[in-house]
Design a protein around this motif. Sequence first.
Motif, mmCIF file in Angstrom:
data_model
loop_
_atom_site.group_PDB
_atom_site.id
_atom_site.type_symbol
_atom_site.label_atom_id
_atom_site.label_comp_id
_atom_site.label_asym_id
_atom_site.label_seq_id
_atom_site.Cartn_x
_atom_site.Cartn_y
_atom_site.Cartn_z
ATOM 1 N N LEU A 143 0.802 -1.231 0.000
ATOM 2 C CA LEU A 143 0.000 0.000 0.000
ATOM 3 C C LEU A 143 0.839 1.287 0.000
ATOM 4 O O LEU A 143 0.388 2.324 -0.527
ATOM 5 C CB LEU A 143 -0.927 -0.030 1.234
ATOM 6 N N GLU A 144 2.038 1.219 0.566
ATOM 7 C CA GLU A 144 2.854 2.425 0.736
ATOM 8 C C GLU A 144 3.129 3.110 -0.609
ATOM 9 O O GLU A 144 3.583 2.476 -1.567
ATOM 10 C CB GLU A 144 4.186 2.048 1.414
ATOM 11 N N GLY A 145 2.807 4.394 -0.679
ATOM 12 C CA GLY A 145 3.078 5.185 -1.885
ATOM 13 C C GLY A 145 2.090 4.954 -3.023
ATOM 14 O O GLY A 145 2.251 5.497 -4.113
ATOM 15 N N LYS A 146 1.078 4.123 -2.769
ATOM 16 C CA LYS A 146 0.108 3.793 -3.826
ATOM 17 C C LYS A 146 -1.252 4.448 -3.547
ATOM 18 O O LYS A 146 -1.549 4.792 -2.402
ATOM 19 C CB LYS A 146 -0.092 2.272 -3.898
ATOM 20 N N ALA A 147 -2.037 4.580 -4.616
ATOM 21 C CA ALA A 147 -3.390 5.124 -4.439
ATOM 22 C C ALA A 147 -4.204 4.168 -3.578
ATOM 23 O O ALA A 147 -4.225 2.959 -3.844
ATOM 24 C CB ALA A 147 -4.053 5.301 -5.801
ATOM 25 N N ALA A 148 -4.846 4.724 -2.538
ATOM 26 C CA ALA A 148 -5.552 3.876 -1.569
ATOM 27 C C ALA A 148 -6.942 3.525 -2.085
ATOM 28 O O ALA A 148 -7.953 3.874 -1.481
ATOM 29 C CB ALA A 148 -5.614 4.578 -0.224
ATOM 30 N N GLU A 149 -6.974 2.826 -3.209
ATOM 31 C CA GLU A 149 -8.266 2.434 -3.789
ATOM 32 C C GLU A 149 -8.657 1.034 -3.322
ATOM 33 O O GLU A 149 -7.812 0.286 -2.830
ATOM 34 C CB GLU A 149 -8.144 2.431 -5.313
ATOM 35 N N ALA A 150 -9.925 0.698 -3.576
ATOM 36 C CA ALA A 150 -10.437 -0.584 -3.068
ATOM 37 C C ALA A 150 -9.600 -1.771 -3.545
ATOM 38 O O ALA A 150 -9.300 -2.687 -2.776
ATOM 39 C CB ALA A 150 -11.893 -0.752 -3.495
ATOM 40 N N SER A 151 -9.170 -1.738 -4.811
ATOM 41 C CA SER A 151 -8.426 -2.894 -5.338
ATOM 42 C C SER A 151 -7.069 -3.016 -4.643
ATOM 43 O O SER A 151 -6.592 -4.111 -4.353
ATOM 44 C CB SER A 151 -8.238 -2.763 -6.853
ATOM 45 N N ARG A 152 -6.456 -1.884 -4.344
ATOM 46 C CA ARG A 152 -5.154 -1.887 -3.667
ATOM 47 C C ARG A 152 -5.315 -2.352 -2.214
ATOM 48 O O ARG A 152 -4.498 -3.096 -1.689
ATOM 49 C CB ARG A 152 -4.561 -0.469 -3.757
ATOM 50 N N ILE A 153 -6.399 -1.925 -1.570
ATOM 51 C CA ILE A 153 -6.670 -2.373 -0.197
ATOM 52 C C ILE A 153 -6.863 -3.896 -0.180
ATOM 53 O O ILE A 153 -6.350 -4.592 0.708
ATOM 54 C CB ILE A 153 -7.907 -1.641 0.375
ATOM 55 N N ALA A 154 -7.546 -4.406 -1.184
ATOM 56 C CA ALA A 154 -7.764 -5.862 -1.247
ATOM 57 C C ALA A 154 -6.425 -6.592 -1.402
ATOM 58 O O ALA A 154 -6.194 -7.637 -0.780
ATOM 59 C CB ALA A 154 -8.703 -6.194 -2.403
ATOM 60 N N MET A 155 -5.519 -6.017 -2.212
ATOM 61 C CA MET A 155 -4.197 -6.642 -2.384
ATOM 62 C C MET A 155 -3.414 -6.613 -1.075
ATOM 63 O O MET A 155 -2.745 -7.576 -0.696
ATOM 64 C CB MET A 155 -3.397 -5.888 -3.453
ATOM 65 N N MET A 199 -9.389 -14.922 8.047
ATOM 66 C CA MET A 199 -9.987 -13.834 8.828
ATOM 67 C C MET A 199 -9.071 -12.604 8.864
ATOM 68 O O MET A 199 -9.544 -11.475 8.901
ATOM 69 C CB MET A 199 -10.319 -14.301 10.254
ATOM 70 N N VAL A 200 -7.755 -12.828 8.851
ATOM 71 C CA VAL A 200 -6.839 -11.684 8.796
ATOM 72 C C VAL A 200 -7.116 -10.892 7.520
ATOM 73 O O VAL A 200 -7.181 -9.654 7.534
ATOM 74 C CB VAL A 200 -5.356 -12.137 8.850
ATOM 75 N N GLU A 201 -7.319 -11.605 6.416
ATOM 76 C CA GLU A 201 -7.586 -10.899 5.152
ATOM 77 C C GLU A 201 -8.859 -10.063 5.269
ATOM 78 O O GLU A 201 -8.884 -8.878 4.906
ATOM 79 C CB GLU A 201 -7.679 -11.913 4.003
ATOM 80 N N VAL A 202 -9.906 -10.664 5.811
ATOM 81 C CA VAL A 202 -11.197 -9.955 5.935
ATOM 82 C C VAL A 202 -11.056 -8.732 6.866
ATOM 83 O O VAL A 202 -11.490 -7.622 6.533
ATOM 84 C CB VAL A 202 -12.282 -10.905 6.503
ATOM 85 N N TYR A 203 -10.409 -8.937 8.019
ATOM 86 C CA TYR A 203 -10.315 -7.859 9.004
ATOM 87 C C TYR A 203 -9.312 -6.794 8.595
ATOM 88 O O TYR A 203 -9.476 -5.614 8.931
ATOM 89 C CB TYR A 203 -10.063 -8.439 10.412
ATOM 90 N N ALA A 204 -8.287 -7.201 7.837
ATOM 91 C CA ALA A 204 -7.330 -6.200 7.329
ATOM 92 C C ALA A 204 -8.042 -5.300 6.321
ATOM 93 O O ALA A 204 -7.847 -4.077 6.309
ATOM 94 C CB ALA A 204 -6.127 -6.885 6.689
ATOM 95 N N ALA A 205 -8.870 -5.891 5.474
ATOM 96 C CA ALA A 205 -9.613 -5.088 4.494
ATOM 97 C C ALA A 205 -10.523 -4.090 5.212
ATOM 98 O O ALA A 205 -10.623 -2.919 4.839
ATOM 99 C CB ALA A 205 -10.419 -6.002 3.573
ATOM 100 N N ARG A 206 -11.151 -4.555 6.301
ATOM 101 C CA ARG A 206 -12.047 -3.655 7.050
ATOM 102 C C ARG A 206 -11.265 -2.522 7.708
ATOM 103 O O ARG A 206 -11.652 -1.356 7.630
ATOM 104 C CB ARG A 206 -12.776 -4.430 8.152
ATOM 105 N N ALA A 207 -10.171 -2.884 8.385
ATOM 106 C CA ALA A 207 -9.401 -1.855 9.107
ATOM 107 C C ALA A 207 -8.811 -0.859 8.116
ATOM 108 O O ALA A 207 -8.879 0.362 8.328
ATOM 109 C CB ALA A 207 -8.306 -2.499 9.945
ATOM 110 N N LEU A 208 -8.256 -1.353 7.028
ATOM 111 C CA LEU A 208 -7.652 -0.440 6.047
ATOM 112 C C LEU A 208 -8.715 0.434 5.393
ATOM 113 O O LEU A 208 -8.518 1.644 5.206
ATOM 114 C CB LEU A 208 -6.898 -1.238 4.981
ATOM 115 N N GLY A 209 -9.839 -0.155 5.052
ATOM 116 C CA GLY A 209 -10.922 0.603 4.421
ATOM 117 C C GLY A 209 -11.375 1.744 5.318
ATOM 118 O O GLY A 209 -11.559 2.887 4.882
#
Length: 292
Positions: free
Chosen positions: A234-246, A271-281
């Motif tokens: 994510l660092e230095g990248k556009a914080a878009e939904a697709s990038r958050i998912a990555m 669950m880490v993937e799901v919760y990371a997406a939520r926290a980052l979003g």
Amino acid sequence: LLPRSFEYVSPTSVDDAVALMGEYGEKAKPLAGGQSLIPLMKTRLASPQVLVDLNRISSLGGIREEGKAVVIGAMTRHREIERSEMLRSRYPVLADAAPVIADPIVRNRGTVGGSLAHADPASDWGTAFLALGAELDIQGPKGKRSVSIDAFFKEPFTTELRSNELLTHIRVPKPGARSGSAYAKLKRKTGDFATVSVAAVLSLDAKGLAHGVRIALGGVGPTPVRATQAERVLEGKAAEASRIAMAAEAAASDAHPTEDLRGSVRYKKAMVEVYAARALGRAVERARGGKA
Ligand SMILES: Cc1cc2nc3c(=O)[nH]c(=O)nc-3n(C[C@H](O)[C@H](O)[C@H](O)COP(=O)(O)OP(=O)(O)OC[C@H]3O[C@@H](n4cnc5c(N)ncnc54)[C@H](O)[C@@H]3O)c2cc1C
């Protein structure tokens, strides 16, 4: 269940507490909220001969601004953090975490310093303050020192603190403009430690690119851990939904859980993937000035 007998001292200053800790050495343990220590003493997993009660040391309490940091006293109760409007507005990650720690009784007594010193691998404060890049003030017989939280946790229930040292304050850098943070925790029920948890902190520049990305995971390693691969995605990248998912997918690779009553390795990574997406979003939304 009864603890072994012990001596009890209750100093009123950090200097006196440290002197007592130095005098009694390995025999002594500081007592903060007692929410972890007392159960350990009752089951005799811990049998300190001397309890150095920190509850009368007023300089260990309180939340204040000091230059470029907010300083939180080690004896600040979970509940005080939960109720602090200043912390809520600056560090939503703390406001998210506070109400999901344990239950109201534990939150009224338990302290932030006790929680960090106890170093449960699933500690909510450990994970949240790791994402915030906190500095920890420590005082011992040889004087004061400061340790980055990145170097604080060593193993489950083991930290950089020596047996005669006290954690006195937690220093959190003030966030810049367009910053956001969030905490997402999966637990089986109220009062339970995290099955997995994710804390995310970042800021956005004028172009919407993410900077200062720090992501911490709880419950998926011997200590709270940084999700470094996810941060790099994510660092230095556009914080878009697709990038958050990555980034969330990368966070699952950063996690090294073990199977236990809370779930299998595969389940916890998912669950880490799901919760990371939520926290980052949520962190991104907050950085943009939205309500998330
Ligand atoms: C039922 C229950 C549910 C819980 N659920 C959660 C949860 O969901 N999430 C979570 O994060 N936590 C949870 N906890 C733990 C809780 O947050 C504790 O309050 C916390 O871990 C310990 O804080 P304390 O102030 O009670 O410390 P204490 O129990 O007093 O001390 C813990 C340890 O830290 C040492 N210590 C304390 N203060 C200092 C200091 N200033 N310097 C050096 N060493 C120090 C003590 O000597 C001891 O070894 C739960 C606890 C209970 C009883």
